[in-house]
Design a protein around this motif. Sequence first.
Motif, mmCIF file in Angstrom:
data_model
loop_
_atom_site.group_PDB
_atom_site.id
_atom_site.type_symbol
_atom_site.label_atom_id
_atom_site.label_comp_id
_atom_site.label_asym_id
_atom_site.label_seq_id
_atom_site.Cartn_x
_atom_site.Cartn_y
_atom_site.Cartn_z
ATOM 1 N N UNK A 80 0.830 -1.209 0.000
ATOM 2 C CA UNK A 80 0.000 0.000 0.000
ATOM 3 C C UNK A 80 0.867 1.262 0.000
ATOM 4 N N UNK A 81 1.891 1.281 0.832
ATOM 5 C CA UNK A 81 2.774 2.455 0.896
ATOM 6 C C UNK A 81 3.500 2.655 -0.430
ATOM 7 N N UNK A 82 3.980 1.562 -1.013
ATOM 8 C CA UNK A 82 4.656 1.665 -2.308
ATOM 9 C C UNK A 82 3.675 2.163 -3.381
ATOM 10 N N UNK A 83 2.470 1.609 -3.383
ATOM 11 C CA UNK A 83 1.445 2.032 -4.349
ATOM 12 C C UNK A 83 1.131 3.511 -4.207
ATOM 13 N N UNK A 84 0.814 3.942 -2.998
ATOM 14 C CA UNK A 84 0.469 5.353 -2.778
ATOM 15 C C UNK A 84 1.644 6.270 -3.131
ATOM 16 N N UNK A 85 2.856 5.855 -2.801
ATOM 17 C CA UNK A 85 4.039 6.663 -3.114
ATOM 18 C C UNK A 85 4.214 6.829 -4.619
ATOM 19 N N UNK A 86 4.070 5.741 -5.360
ATOM 20 C CA UNK A 86 4.216 5.807 -6.816
ATOM 21 C C UNK A 86 3.117 6.655 -7.453
ATOM 22 N N UNK A 87 1.907 6.549 -6.937
ATOM 23 C CA UNK A 87 0.796 7.355 -7.462
ATOM 24 C C UNK A 87 1.050 8.840 -7.186
ATOM 25 N N UNK A 88 1.483 9.156 -5.982
ATOM 26 C CA UNK A 88 1.762 10.559 -5.635
ATOM 27 C C UNK A 88 2.896 11.105 -6.502
ATOM 28 N N UNK A 89 3.943 10.326 -6.703
ATOM 29 C CA UNK A 89 5.052 10.770 -7.554
ATOM 30 C C UNK A 89 4.598 11.013 -8.991
ATOM 31 N N UNK A 90 3.742 10.128 -9.501
ATOM 32 C CA UNK A 90 3.229 10.307 -10.866
ATOM 33 C C UNK A 90 2.403 11.586 -10.962
ATOM 34 N N UNK A 91 1.537 11.826 -9.973
ATOM 35 C CA UNK A 91 0.738 13.056 -9.976
ATOM 36 C C UNK A 91 1.624 14.299 -9.884
ATOM 37 N N UNK A 92 2.659 14.249 -9.061
ATOM 38 C CA UNK A 92 3.575 15.389 -8.960
ATOM 39 C C UNK A 92 4.279 15.647 -10.290
ATOM 40 N N UNK A 93 4.728 14.586 -10.947
ATOM 41 C CA UNK A 93 5.370 14.737 -12.255
ATOM 42 C C UNK A 93 4.400 15.357 -13.265
ATOM 43 N N UNK A 94 3.167 14.866 -13.286
ATOM 44 C CA UNK A 94 2.154 15.389 -14.209
ATOM 45 C C UNK A 94 1.874 16.854 -13.902
#
Length: 173
Positions: free
Chosen positions: A143-157
């Motif tokens: 869950x932490x890895x998933x949420x972290x990757x999603x947040x990073x993708x949103x920040x990049x976008x």
Amino acid sequence: MTNWKIIGFFFTGTLVLLLLLRWQGKALSTPAAPLGIVSLELSCNVGTTAAIVEEWRPALRGTFRWNMLLDFFAIPFYGLFLYSLCGYFSVLYVRGILQRTGILMAFGSLVAMLCDVCENLLMVFSVHVAATTAGSILTTAFAILKFSLIILAFLYIFFSAIYMLGTKRIFSI
């Protein structure tokens, strides 16, 4: 060339399914799980997991099952939406760190999908078979890895969109 219809389709599906998940899973918010399914995702010890599972038995088992089913439908929508948008922005950069970061974030979105599937399977095991220490720790780690990757993708976008709007290149491809 970017097909905005595909990105729009994934965005719409993501939005609809996330709203449906929130509405359908509202009953899973209980004293032991104030954040609903997220509480179970982030319950990193067997005691917390067992308390949530016990509170959800038997009345909320059906709600949990439907929530898991809906989540399995939502996974490809949010993952492919993030993948497509990160990929779109990465091709707008002329080589370099920002382009490589976009490619990394696009593939990170696919990894987030895989983490979500593993996390869901572990939660199903905890609810329907047995809550275990290993299951609780692994569920939280995924869950932490998933949420972290999603947040990073949103920040990049987000930052790519601001940069591209500033340079008026956002719709150039």
